[in-house]
Design a protein around this motif. Structure first.
Motif, PDB file in Angstrom:
ATOM      1  N   MET A 275       0.844  -1.196   0.000  1.00 40.03           N
ATOM      2  CA  MET A 275       0.000   0.000   0.000  1.00 40.03           C
ATOM      3  C   MET A 275       0.879   1.246   0.000  1.00 40.03           C
ATOM      4  SD  MET A 275      -2.835   1.280   2.810  1.00 40.03           S
ATOM      5  CE  MET A 275      -3.895  -0.151   2.555  1.00 40.03           C
ATOM      6  N   ARG A 276       0.584   2.183  -0.897  1.00 36.67           N
ATOM      7  CA  ARG A 276       1.309   3.448  -0.908  1.00 36.67           C
ATOM      8  C   ARG A 276       1.090   4.199   0.391  1.00 36.67           C
ATOM      9  NH1 ARG A 276      -0.833   4.859  -6.573  1.00 36.67           N
ATOM     10  NH2 ARG A 276      -2.561   5.450  -5.245  1.00 36.67           N
ATOM     11  N   PHE A 277       2.113   4.951   0.795  1.00 36.35           N
ATOM     12  CA  PHE A 277       2.002   5.683   2.053  1.00 36.35           C
ATOM     13  C   PHE A 277       0.889   6.725   1.985  1.00 36.35           C
ATOM     14  CE2 PHE A 277       3.088   9.170   4.928  1.00 36.35           C
ATOM     15  CZ  PHE A 277       3.194   8.471   6.125  1.00 36.35           C
ATOM     16  N   THR A 278       0.718   7.379   0.829  1.00 40.09           N
ATOM     17  CA  THR A 278      -0.332   8.392   0.732  1.00 40.09           C
ATOM     18  C   THR A 278      -1.717   7.769   0.930  1.00 40.09           C
ATOM     19  OG1 THR A 278      -0.230   8.132  -1.685  1.00 40.09           O
ATOM     20  CG2 THR A 278       0.955   9.999  -0.725  1.00 40.09           C
ATOM     21  N   ARG A 279      -1.914   6.558   0.424  1.00 38.84           N
ATOM     22  CA  ARG A 279      -3.209   5.891   0.634  1.00 38.84           C
ATOM     23  C   ARG A 279      -3.384   5.526   2.108  1.00 38.84           C
ATOM     24  NH1 ARG A 279      -4.927   1.958  -3.971  1.00 38.84           N
ATOM     25  NH2 ARG A 279      -5.030   4.037  -4.887  1.00 38.84           N
ATOM     26  N   LEU A 280      -2.313   5.043   2.729  1.00 38.70           N
ATOM     27  CA  LEU A 280      -2.368   4.758   4.167  1.00 38.70           C
ATOM     28  C   LEU A 280      -2.688   6.034   4.944  1.00 38.70           C
ATOM     29  CD1 LEU A 280      -1.878   2.909   6.628  1.00 38.70           C
ATOM     30  CD2 LEU A 280       0.557   3.494   6.454  1.00 38.70           C
ATOM     31  N   ALA A 281      -2.107   7.148   4.516  1.00 39.09           N
ATOM     32  CA  ALA A 281      -2.371   8.427   5.180  1.00 39.09           C
ATOM     33  C   ALA A 281      -3.837   8.823   5.038  1.00 39.09           C
ATOM     34  CB  ALA A 281      -1.467   9.513   4.597  1.00 39.09           C
ATOM     35  N   GLY A 282      -4.415   8.563   3.859  1.00 36.75           N
ATOM     36  CA  GLY A 282      -5.827   8.867   3.679  1.00 36.75           C
ATOM     37  C   GLY A 282      -6.716   8.044   4.588  1.00 36.75           C
ATOM     38  N   LEU A 283      -6.424   6.766   4.700  1.00 37.08           N
ATOM     39  CA  LEU A 283      -7.186   5.916   5.609  1.00 37.08           C
ATOM     40  C   LEU A 283      -6.992   6.352   7.059  1.00 37.08           C
ATOM     41  CD1 LEU A 283      -6.462   2.436   3.971  1.00 37.08           C
ATOM     42  CD2 LEU A 283      -8.600   3.726   3.881  1.00 37.08           C
ATOM     43  N   SER A 284      -5.782   6.795   7.377  1.00 36.28           N
ATOM     44  CA  SER A 284      -5.509   7.277   8.739  1.00 36.28           C
ATOM     45  C   SER A 284      -6.320   8.524   9.046  1.00 36.28           C
ATOM     46  CB  SER A 284      -4.016   7.571   8.901  1.00 36.28           C
ATOM     47  OG  SER A 284      -3.246   6.396   8.749  1.00 36.28           O
ATOM     48  N   GLY A 285      -6.461   9.412   8.056  1.00 32.86           N
ATOM     49  CA  GLY A 285      -7.260  10.616   8.258  1.00 32.86           C
ATOM     50  C   GLY A 285      -8.707  10.288   8.575  1.00 32.86           C
ATOM     51  N   ILE A 286      -9.277   9.352   7.838  1.00 33.22           N
ATOM     52  CA  ILE A 286     -10.664   8.957   8.100  1.00 33.22           C
ATOM     53  C   ILE A 286     -10.777   8.272   9.457  1.00 33.22           C
ATOM     54  CG2 ILE A 286     -12.522   7.418   7.334  1.00 33.22           C
ATOM     55  CD1 ILE A 286     -11.680   8.020   4.473  1.00 33.22           C
ATOM     56  N   GLY A 287      -9.794   7.438   9.792  1.00 32.57           N
ATOM     57  CA  GLY A 287      -9.807   6.800  11.106  1.00 32.57           C
ATOM     58  C   GLY A 287      -9.710   7.822  12.230  1.00 32.57           C
ATOM     59  N   PHE A 288      -8.907   8.859  12.033  1.00 29.70           N
ATOM     60  CA  PHE A 288      -8.779   9.925  13.010  1.00 29.70           C
ATOM     61  C   PHE A 288     -10.116  10.619  13.239  1.00 29.70           C
ATOM     62  CE2 PHE A 288      -7.707  14.545  13.596  1.00 29.70           C
ATOM     63  CZ  PHE A 288      -7.263  14.458  14.908  1.00 29.70           C
ATOM     64  N   VAL A 289     -10.828  10.928  12.159  1.00 30.53           N
ATOM     65  CA  VAL A 289     -12.133  11.584  12.276  1.00 30.53           C
ATOM     66  C   VAL A 289     -13.124  10.687  13.012  1.00 30.53           C
ATOM     67  CG1 VAL A 289     -14.134  12.401  10.954  1.00 30.53           C
ATOM     68  CG2 VAL A 289     -11.818  13.060  10.270  1.00 30.53           C
ATOM     69  N   LEU A 290     -13.141   9.396  12.684  1.00 28.67           N
ATOM     70  CA  LEU A 290     -14.068   8.479  13.346  1.00 28.67           C
ATOM     71  C   LEU A 290     -13.779   8.377  14.842  1.00 28.67           C
ATOM     72  CD1 LEU A 290     -14.286   5.605  10.695  1.00 28.67           C
ATOM     73  CD2 LEU A 290     -15.987   7.368  11.199  1.00 28.67           C
ATOM     74  N   LEU A 291     -12.506   8.340  15.209  1.00 27.79           N
ATOM     75  CA  LEU A 291     -12.162   8.285  16.632  1.00 27.79           C
ATOM     76  C   LEU A 291     -12.579   9.559  17.359  1.00 27.79           C
ATOM     77  CD1 LEU A 291      -8.631   6.585  16.777  1.00 27.79           C
ATOM     78  CD2 LEU A 291     -10.819   5.662  17.553  1.00 27.79           C
ATOM     79  N   LEU A 292     -12.377  10.715  16.716  1.00 25.02           N
ATOM     80  CA  LEU A 292     -12.786  11.975  17.336  1.00 25.02           C
ATOM     81  C   LEU A 292     -14.296  12.013  17.552  1.00 25.02           C
ATOM     82  CD1 LEU A 292     -10.665  14.782  15.624  1.00 25.02           C
ATOM     83  CD2 LEU A 292     -10.330  13.708  17.841  1.00 25.02           C
ATOM     84  N   LEU A 293     -15.045  11.646  16.522  1.00 24.96           N
ATOM     85  CA  LEU A 293     -16.501  11.672  16.644  1.00 24.96           C
ATOM     86  C   LEU A 293     -16.980  10.674  17.694  1.00 24.96           C
ATOM     87  CD1 LEU A 293     -17.563  11.959  12.897  1.00 24.96           C
ATOM     88  CD2 LEU A 293     -17.731  13.728  14.655  1.00 24.96           C
ATOM     89  N   GLY A 294     -16.440   9.459  17.652  1.00 24.44           N
ATOM     90  CA  GLY A 294     -16.848   8.442  18.614  1.00 24.44           C
ATOM     91  C   GLY A 294     -16.504   8.825  20.040  1.00 24.44           C
ATOM     92  N   GLY A 295     -15.302   9.352  20.253  1.00 25.89           N
ATOM     93  CA  GLY A 295     -14.901   9.744  21.586  1.00 25.89           C
ATOM     94  C   GLY A 295     -15.743  10.883  22.145  1.00 25.89           C
ATOM     95  N   ASN A 296     -16.019  11.882  21.313  1.00 24.52           N
ATOM     96  CA  ASN A 296     -16.825  13.011  21.773  1.00 24.52           C
ATOM     97  C   ASN A 296     -18.276  12.604  22.031  1.00 24.52           C
ATOM     98  OD1 ASN A 296     -15.377  15.832  21.757  1.00 24.52           O
ATOM     99  ND2 ASN A 296     -14.536  14.702  20.030  1.00 24.52           N
ATOM    100  N   LEU A 297     -18.824  11.737  21.189  1.00 30.60           N
ATOM    101  CA  LEU A 297     -20.185  11.253  21.427  1.00 30.60           C
ATOM    102  C   LEU A 297     -20.264  10.460  22.729  1.00 30.60           C
ATOM    103  CD1 LEU A 297     -21.295  10.174  17.830  1.00 30.60           C
ATOM    104  CD2 LEU A 297     -22.174  12.088  19.181  1.00 30.60           C
TER     105      LEU A 297
END
Length: 236
Positions: free
Chosen positions: A1-23
């Protein structure tokens, strides 16, 4: 997997963790930045829901790791373009994301310190309540000033992304609007009444725009910047 694609998945994972934690925190009864609560109520909430706070706090190291990978992926995607090399905006944006990780570590530490103090004695003694008040004040100050680092990230990576043709006009506009709102909220945070920022709602809207902006950049990285720039992704 290219690093940029991994970075994109990491960005979405970061958003999901923020939303889940705040909820999870809101569901447990923790106040939002726009809620005015007394120090005795702060102590009671942190004592009663300390387990929920510790659980969400345990997710923060993963969130910071994902945010760092995302930031590095965006920077790497930008830095390969000749128009960006030597332009400091990409570095400004990278620094903003890294600094918000550091600043929010202080926010999380202050929350855990409040929970520890309140659990030992949930506000029944005046000196313990004073300790809760001091820690909660530190939490609010760090939370307010952390918004400037979000604004810095949005500003730097929106400007550099647009100059490189990596993001469209709408995406850059979302980033710049979010940066302006977060900057206003951070600037006015010392003037809060009863610990509440008078422009807390501006900060909330800016934070939501920050999440949308991250998802947008993550999609760009997942799709593959090599094939898409500048023909498709540079369109508004």
């Amino acid at each position: 997997m290219r690093f940029t694609r991994l970075a994109g998945l990491s960005g979405i994972g970061f958003v999901l963790l923020l939303l889940g934690g705040n909820l999870a925190l809101v569901s447990a009864g923790f106040p939002t930045p726009s809620d005015a609560v007394g120090f005795d109520e702060v102590a009671r909430l942190h004592a009663d829901a300390s387990d929920a706070l510790r659980l969400t706090s345990a997710l923060l190291p993963t969130a910071w790791l994902l945010a760092t990978i995302f930031a590095a992926g965006v920077f790497a995607a930008l830095w390969r373009h000749d128009r960006i090399r030597g332009d400091g905006w990409a570095l400004v944006g990278l620094a903003g994301i890294l600094m918000q990780c550091v600043a929010f570590a202080g926010v999380g530490a202050a929350r855990l310190a409040v929970a520890t103090t309140a659990t030992h004695d949930p506000g029944t003694a005046s000196h313990d309540l004073g300790a809760v008040a001091g820690l909660w004040g530190l939490h609010n100050a760090l939370f307010g000033f952390n918004q400037i680092f979000l604004a810095t990230a949005l500003l730097g990576l929106s400007v550099s992304g647009r100059r490189a043709g990596l993001v469209g006009r709408w995406h850059a506009a979302v980033g710049l609007l979010g940066a302006a709102l977060l900057f206003l909220a951070a600037t006015t945070s010392p003037y809060g009444a009863d610990g509440v920022n008078p422009l807390a709602l501006f900060g909330l809207v800016g934070w939501l725009l920050w999440l949308v902006w991250i998802v947008g950049y993550s999609v760009v990285l997942i799709r593959g910047v090599e094939e898409e720039v500048p023909s498709a992704l540079a369109t508004p």
